[in-house]
Design a protein around this motif. Structure first.
Motif, PDB file in Angstrom:
ATOM      1  N   THR A 345       0.696  -1.370   0.242  1.00  9.45           N
ATOM      2  CA  THR A 345      -0.134   0.097  -0.019  1.00  9.45           C
ATOM      3  C   THR A 345       1.057   1.161  -0.080  1.00  9.45           C
ATOM      4  OG1 THR A 345      -1.763  -1.205   1.306  1.00  9.45           O
ATOM      5  CG2 THR A 345      -1.827   1.273   0.903  1.00  9.45           C
ATOM      6  N   VAL A 346       1.702   1.629   1.091  1.00  7.40           N
ATOM      7  CA  VAL A 346       2.475   2.765   1.073  1.00  7.40           C
ATOM      8  C   VAL A 346       3.662   2.583   0.387  1.00  7.40           C
ATOM      9  CG1 VAL A 346       3.422   4.259   3.002  1.00  7.40           C
ATOM     10  CG2 VAL A 346       1.566   2.743   3.444  1.00  7.40           C
ATOM     11  N   GLY A 347       4.153   1.507   0.011  1.00  6.20           N
ATOM     12  CA  GLY A 347       5.577   1.429  -0.942  1.00  6.20           C
ATOM     13  C   GLY A 347       5.322   1.741  -2.345  1.00  6.20           C
ATOM     14  N   ASN A 348       4.419   2.714  -2.578  1.00  6.48           N
ATOM     15  CA  ASN A 348       4.371   3.180  -4.015  1.00  6.48           C
ATOM     16  C   ASN A 348       5.278   3.885  -4.592  1.00  6.48           C
ATOM     17  OD1 ASN A 348       3.529   5.699  -2.992  1.00  6.48           O
ATOM     18  ND2 ASN A 348       1.561   4.798  -2.362  1.00  6.48           N
ATOM     19  N   ILE A 362      18.761   1.225  -3.065  1.00  5.19           N
ATOM     20  CA  ILE A 362      17.977  -0.280  -3.657  1.00  5.19           C
ATOM     21  C   ILE A 362      16.482  -0.083  -3.446  1.00  5.19           C
ATOM     22  CG2 ILE A 362      17.629  -2.534  -4.085  1.00  5.19           C
ATOM     23  CD1 ILE A 362      20.598  -3.016  -2.934  1.00  5.19           C
ATOM     24  N   THR A 363      15.637  -0.074  -4.276  1.00  2.92           N
ATOM     25  CA  THR A 363      14.115  -0.035  -4.153  1.00  2.92           C
ATOM     26  C   THR A 363      13.733  -1.244  -4.840  1.00  2.92           C
ATOM     27  OG1 THR A 363      14.099   1.510  -6.079  1.00  2.92           O
ATOM     28  CG2 THR A 363      14.120   2.513  -4.069  1.00  2.92           C
ATOM     29  N   CYS A 364      12.431  -1.649  -4.324  1.00  2.00           N
ATOM     30  CA  CYS A 364      11.833  -2.653  -4.532  1.00  2.00           C
ATOM     31  C   CYS A 364      10.245  -2.487  -4.727  1.00  2.00           C
ATOM     32  CB  CYS A 364      12.053  -4.116  -3.852  1.00  2.00           C
ATOM     33  SG  CYS A 364      11.350  -5.537  -4.416  1.00  2.00           S
ATOM     34  N   GLY A 365       9.665  -2.759  -5.733  1.00  2.00           N
ATOM     35  CA  GLY A 365       8.134  -2.363  -5.839  1.00  2.00           C
ATOM     36  C   GLY A 365       7.354  -3.437  -4.872  1.00  2.00           C
ATOM     37  N   ARG A 599      -9.390  15.403 -10.920  1.00  2.41           N
ATOM     38  CA  ARG A 599      -9.933  15.257  -9.844  1.00  2.41           C
ATOM     39  C   ARG A 599      -9.696  13.890  -9.125  1.00  2.41           C
ATOM     40  NH1 ARG A 599     -15.292  12.817  -9.388  1.00  2.41           N
ATOM     41  NH2 ARG A 599     -15.190  12.840 -11.557  1.00  2.41           N
ATOM     42  N   LYS A 600      -9.825  12.926 -10.149  1.00  2.00           N
ATOM     43  CA  LYS A 600      -9.541  11.480  -9.658  1.00  2.00           C
ATOM     44  C   LYS A 600      -7.933  11.296  -9.195  1.00  2.00           C
ATOM     45  CE  LYS A 600      -9.875   6.562 -11.294  1.00  2.00           C
ATOM     46  NZ  LYS A 600     -10.147   5.681 -12.114  1.00  2.00           N
ATOM     47  N   GLY A 601      -6.958  11.958  -9.880  1.00  2.00           N
ATOM     48  CA  GLY A 601      -5.744  11.822  -9.473  1.00  2.00           C
ATOM     49  C   GLY A 601      -5.485  12.618  -8.194  1.00  2.00           C
ATOM     50  N   VAL A 602      -5.978  13.661  -7.731  1.00  2.00           N
ATOM     51  CA  VAL A 602      -5.796  14.373  -6.741  1.00  2.00           C
ATOM     52  C   VAL A 602      -6.317  13.744  -5.455  1.00  2.00           C
ATOM     53  CG1 VAL A 602      -6.803  16.384  -5.341  1.00  2.00           C
ATOM     54  CG2 VAL A 602      -5.821  16.654  -7.728  1.00  2.00           C
ATOM     55  N   GLU A 603      -7.692  12.897  -5.583  1.00  2.00           N
ATOM     56  CA  GLU A 603      -8.070  12.081  -4.383  1.00  2.00           C
ATOM     57  C   GLU A 603      -7.344  10.826  -4.248  1.00  2.00           C
ATOM     58  OE1 GLU A 603     -10.117  13.279  -2.579  1.00  2.00           O
ATOM     59  OE2 GLU A 603      -9.981  15.107  -3.687  1.00  2.00           O
ATOM     60  N   THR A 604      -6.853  10.354  -5.426  1.00  2.00           N
ATOM     61  CA  THR A 604      -6.008   9.122  -5.254  1.00  2.00           C
ATOM     62  C   THR A 604      -4.554   9.502  -4.465  1.00  2.00           C
ATOM     63  OG1 THR A 604      -6.689   8.015  -7.199  1.00  2.00           O
ATOM     64  CG2 THR A 604      -4.732   7.177  -6.334  1.00  2.00           C
ATOM     65  N   THR A 605      -3.997  10.572  -4.897  1.00  2.00           N
ATOM     66  CA  THR A 605      -3.045  11.014  -4.085  1.00  2.00           C
ATOM     67  C   THR A 605      -3.355  11.190  -2.524  1.00  2.00           C
ATOM     68  OG1 THR A 605      -1.940  12.250  -6.072  1.00  2.00           O
ATOM     69  CG2 THR A 605      -1.089  12.838  -3.965  1.00  2.00           C
ATOM     70  N   ARG A 606      -4.449  11.880  -2.408  1.00  2.00           N
ATOM     71  CA  ARG A 606      -5.006  12.074  -0.897  1.00  2.00           C
ATOM     72  C   ARG A 606      -4.987  10.902  -0.201  1.00  2.00           C
ATOM     73  NH1 ARG A 606      -7.575  16.591   0.929  1.00  2.00           N
ATOM     74  NH2 ARG A 606      -8.157  16.839  -1.177  1.00  2.00           N
ATOM     75  N   HIS A 607      -5.715   9.982  -0.797  1.00  2.00           N
ATOM     76  CA  HIS A 607      -5.794   8.642  -0.148  1.00  2.00           C
ATOM     77  C   HIS A 607      -4.528   8.073   0.020  1.00  2.00           C
ATOM     78  CE1 HIS A 607      -7.466   4.493   0.645  1.00  2.00           C
ATOM     79  NE2 HIS A 607      -6.234   3.941  -0.073  1.00  2.00           N
ATOM     80  N   PHE A 608      -3.357   7.820  -0.741  1.00  2.00           N
ATOM     81  CA  PHE A 608      -2.186   7.023  -0.328  1.00  2.00           C
ATOM     82  C   PHE A 608      -1.413   8.076   0.529  1.00  2.00           C
ATOM     83  CE2 PHE A 608      -3.125   4.775  -4.168  1.00  2.00           C
ATOM     84  CZ  PHE A 608      -2.924   3.609  -3.608  1.00  2.00           C
ATOM     85  N   LEU A 609      -1.486   9.381   0.622  1.00  2.00           N
ATOM     86  CA  LEU A 609      -0.917  10.243   1.503  1.00  2.00           C
ATOM     87  C   LEU A 609      -1.607   9.980   3.133  1.00  2.00           C
ATOM     88  CD1 LEU A 609       0.850  12.684   2.528  1.00  2.00           C
ATOM     89  CD2 LEU A 609      -1.238  14.096   1.700  1.00  2.00           C
ATOM     90  N   LEU A 610      -2.878   9.696   3.261  1.00  2.00           N
ATOM     91  CA  LEU A 610      -3.576   9.437   4.410  1.00  2.00           C
ATOM     92  C   LEU A 610      -3.044   7.946   5.147  1.00  2.00           C
ATOM     93  CD1 LEU A 610      -7.104  10.802   3.858  1.00  2.00           C
ATOM     94  CD2 LEU A 610      -5.568  11.896   5.272  1.00  2.00           C
ATOM     95  N   GLU A 611      -2.897   7.405   4.020  1.00  2.00           N
ATOM     96  CA  GLU A 611      -2.338   5.832   4.531  1.00  2.00           C
ATOM     97  C   GLU A 611      -0.961   6.104   4.982  1.00  2.00           C
ATOM     98  OE1 GLU A 611      -3.675   3.262   4.808  1.00  2.00           O
ATOM     99  OE2 GLU A 611      -5.607   3.112   3.334  1.00  2.00           O
ATOM    100  N   TRP A 612      -0.020   6.726   4.514  1.00  2.00           N
ATOM    101  CA  TRP A 612       1.198   7.084   4.778  1.00  2.00           C
ATOM    102  C   TRP A 612       1.156   7.850   6.207  1.00  2.00           C
ATOM    103  CZ3 TRP A 612       5.271  10.855   2.441  1.00  2.00           C
ATOM    104  CH2 TRP A 612       6.573  10.643   3.015  1.00  2.00           C
ATOM    105  N   LEU A 613       0.488   8.739   6.493  1.00  2.00           N
ATOM    106  CA  LEU A 613       0.327   9.568   7.645  1.00  2.00           C
ATOM    107  C   LEU A 613      -0.194   8.658   8.840  1.00  2.00           C
ATOM    108  CD1 LEU A 613      -1.475  12.722   6.273  1.00  2.00           C
ATOM    109  CD2 LEU A 613       0.979  12.587   7.218  1.00  2.00           C
ATOM    110  N   SER A 614      -0.960   7.559   8.686  1.00  2.00           N
ATOM    111  CA  SER A 614      -1.201   6.671   9.887  1.00  2.00           C
ATOM    112  C   SER A 614       0.124   6.020  10.224  1.00  2.00           C
ATOM    113  CB  SER A 614      -2.365   5.645   9.291  1.00  2.00           C
ATOM    114  OG  SER A 614      -1.487   4.884   8.199  1.00  2.00           O
ATOM    115  N   TYR A 615       1.251   6.114   9.739  1.00  2.00           N
ATOM    116  CA  TYR A 615       2.566   5.612  10.283  1.00  2.00           C
ATOM    117  C   TYR A 615       3.261   6.694  10.602  1.00  2.00           C
ATOM    118  CZ  TYR A 615       1.671   1.026   8.110  1.00  2.00           C
ATOM    119  OH  TYR A 615       1.127  -0.163   7.899  1.00  2.00           O
ATOM    120  N   THR A 616       3.520   7.907  10.182  1.00  2.00           N
ATOM    121  CA  THR A 616       4.215   8.976  10.281  1.00  2.00           C
ATOM    122  C   THR A 616       3.979   9.746  11.737  1.00  2.00           C
ATOM    123  OG1 THR A 616       2.984  10.543   9.225  1.00  2.00           O
ATOM    124  CG2 THR A 616       4.941   9.578   7.927  1.00  2.00           C
TER     125      THR A 616
END
Length: 689
Positions: A345-348, A362-365, A599-616
């Motif tokens: 999820t967050v490792g996008n 080194i990065t991995c998908g 519109r869709k891209g902004v909300e997708t970015t927001r969704h994954f940002l919130l997922e990340w904030l649930s860790y930070t």
């Protein structure tokens, strides 16, 4: 995006509420009355007393008498999950909406530019779209600086800045520097949908290893092998018959297979390097397809069919199925490199770009399911995308059976540009384990062997493995297998120092990781994984076990991605809230470039940002601690930051995470809801394999 500083942050009235929105956040857990040593012993972050929040002053009876407020809308949490039928209905309604403007018209601004005219499934009403389109966001379009106009045109949420785009053709093209590759070709996807994609290399290796056909089942029965037995392969008379496993059909009718205990030495006689041949006619046709000269599905199917026939014919003359010796493979030196783990999820891709900027080598998908890739699922193929800044990049796949993994490996090697392929044999998620993949393979060492042998002999790029110590707590398996893993064909092995049953509870068992690394052959690089959260953790593991090539960083990067900078500079970075906000700004910019600025891209970015904030939010600034560095298992008490923004970033309330996203991406749309995918306590459990 708007310029934001610490002084502009205003905490809301409900900033002290927890994720449920109707209870105060946890108190300081008695931290005021304990010494730092006592707090550390209780796995509580020893925050300086002057920063601790006082416990709630109201009594329990007062709280019971006070009417509860319904803050569910403010907290952004989902109460009930929508059904598939409801989601499908909403998608249909969205397609009919005027906001669903045709992408071609949106990009060109010309109503007559759509080739489908009235048959287009999108809206062509530009005036209605502009009337309903949300107001533009503050800031610049993420595609400014490119020679080409914004690909989202009228639909871009920053369309007001498009006229400011420089027209100088000599301007450096940011999109060329930020290019992405490994997209799924439409014609390849159609072949996968029709189950007509041939896999000549993997099929040849599976045949040579005796992992397909009726002879293997009969041979196992005659020799009395006690490994994995074929499933669903008994006829009416009770005798064994061959069942071909179709990888594209998921795990419904698998053919379980295993190989002999004698090892791989008996399977290969002369390991010689095959002579390099000139490009033949079939390969030239395949190259022409990718260069755009041949694009039809029929031509692509013909080329792959001819290629498969050519391979079968060549096998009769020269044994091309001989797998390469490990020394003849393309090798990657993992030693002392900073390795960002594949994270669900967050490792996008935008997150990996942030980590690359902060020092990752080194990065991995994210983990991709092999069956989904073989079915041509676009959402799964999106996990394989690579950014140009990822100079050493691998993809992680997961599969339960040798044919599934081998064909997936061949397909990725054929269609994508990757430096290595990692096979996940440690994922603890139930839905993966129940299908026989991930950690379930730890209980079937013979199938582990056949999976690695079949995949490593199919491609020349390195094959790596990621495992846990074992399936059950106290029953470790890797130490007894690691001496043979190099012979199977693996180039590197990552060991997460926990069992599947343990998940993320307790600390990682690094002593066992050291034990396994000391038993590994010289040809197998060993990578350790678990609980690395500072440069001191990194230094300790590297000095305690010189046999370790490097250490993989997972949850530590989720909570503080600047850990790579700390390790390279050998310091504790007391990062300010403004610097942390700038990292989030970079993530948002990368996200808009990746998912889109509409519109869709902004909300997708927001969704994954919130997922990340649930860790930070679990990060405690260095300047607030009595004891440094912070450990990964420490639970932070409720505390005030050194400024309002730092206090906001420390909140465990989903409402405050939404508020941070609004600073960067504007107000959330009406009816917005958010529930973290990882609802469990990440100090004990997490869904990152």
């Amino acid at each position: 995006m708007a310029e934001i500083t610490e002084s502009t942050v205003i905490l809301g009235e409900d900033s002290s509420l927890d994720a449920a929105g109707d209870q105060p956040v946890r108190s300081s857990d008695g931290a005021n009355n304990r010494t730092p040593e006592e707090l550390v012993a209780k796995a509580i972050a020893p925050v300086k007393k002057e920063f601790l929040r006082p416990p709630p002053s109201r009594t329990q009876s007062d709280a019971a008498a006070e009417p509860k407020k319904d803050n569910s809308a403010q907290s952004g949490l989902v109460k009930e999950k929508k059904s598939k039928r409801q989601l499908k209905r909403e998608r249909r309604q969205d397609k009919k909406s005027a906001l669903n403007l045709c992408p071609v018209i949106s990009k060109t601004g010309n109503v007559d530019s759509c080739p489908y005219k009235d048959n287009c499934r999108f809206s062509h009403d530009v005036e209605a779209f502009q009337a309903e389109k949300p107001a533009d966001l503050e800031g610049e379009c993420p595609f400014l600086g490119s020679k080409e106009p914004c690909p989202y045109g009228l639909a871009c949420r920053f369309s007001g800045t498009h006229q400011e785009r420089p027209h100088n053709v000599n301007t450096t093209c940011s999109l060329q520097k930020s290019s992405e590759i490994n997209g799924l070709n439409k014609d390849v996807q159609k072949l996968l949908w029709k189950n007509k994609m041939p896999f000549p290399k993997s099929d040849a290796q599976l045949k040579k290893l005796g992992l397909t056909g009726p002879n293997k089942a009969l041979k196992n029965m005659l020799e009395g092998e006690k490994g994995d037995l074929p499933l669903n392969n008994s006829n009416a008379n009770g005798s064994n018959c061959g069942v071909t496993h179709d990888s594209t059909n998921g795990f419904d009718h698998p053919l379980e297979v295993s190989i002999e205990e004698n090892g791989s030495d008996d399977l290969v006689t002369d390991e010689i390097r095959p002579l390099k041949k000139a490009k033949n006619e079939v390969e030239e046709k395949h190259s022409a397809i990718h260069e755009g000269f041949m694009t039809s599905t029929e031509q692509l199917e013909q080329v792959y069919t001819e290629k498969g026939a050519l391979s079968d014919h060549t096998m009769m003359e020269t044994d091309i199925s001989l797998k390469l010796h490990p020394r003849e493979k393309k090798l990657i030196d993992f030693r002392d490199k900073l390795y960002l783990a594949p994270l669900t999820t967050v490792g996008n891709l935008p997150f990996r770009r942030v980590c690359k900027f902060l020092g990752a080598d080194i990065t991995c998908g994210e983990m991709a399911m092999g069956t989904n890739l073989l079915q041509g699922q676009a959402s799964e193929w999106a996990l394989l995308r690579r950014h140009s800044s990822e100079d050493i990049f691998g993809v992680q796949i997961c599969g339960a059976y040798p044919d599934t993994v081998a064909r997936t490996v061949e397909l990725i090697d054929r269609e994508c540009s990757v430096d290595f392929i990692d096979i996940n044999m440690g994922c603890p998620i139930d839905i993966v384990v129940n299908k026989g993949a991930g950690s379930a393979l730890l209980m079937k060492p013979m199938r582990m062997k056949s999976v690695v042998e079949a995949s490593s002999s199919t491609v020349e790029i390195p094959i790596t493995i990621k495992v846990r110590t074992g399936y059950f707590e106290g029953k470790n398996r890797i130490d007894s297998l690691i001496a043979d893993m190099g012979k199977w064909g693996a180039s590197a092995l990552t060991i997460h120092g926990r069992s599947r049953q343990q998940r993320y509870s307790k600390l990682a068992d690094w002593d066992y990781v050291y034990q396994c690394a000391s038993r590994a052959p010289d040809t197998l690089q060993v990578v350790g994984n678990g609980d690395i959260f500072s440069y001191l953790d990194w230094n300790k593991h590297k000095s305690d076990c010189p046999e370790l090539s490097t250490c993989m960083i997972a949850r530590g990067a989720l909570i503080k991605p600047w850990i790579f900078t700390e390790i390279k500079e050998q310091r504790h970075w007391d990062i300010s809230s403004g610097e942390r906000l700038n990292i989030l700004k970079d993530y948002v910019r990368f996200g808009l470039q990746h998912w889109g600025s509409d519109r869709k891209g902004v909300e997708t970015t927001r969704h994954f940002l919130l997922e990340w904030l649930s860790y930070t939010y679990r990060y405690v600034p260095v300047g607030l601690l009595d004891v440094i560095p912070q450990k990964l298992n420490w639970r932070p008490p409720s505390y005030y930051g050194r400024d309002d923004l730092e206090t906001l970033m420390a909140s465990d309330s989903a409402a405050d995470w939404v508020r941070i996203s609004e600073m960067l991406l504007g107000k959330v749309p009406d009816g917005f809801t958010f529930a973290p995918k990882h609802k469990s306590n990440a100090y004990d459990r997490a869904e990152n394999g």
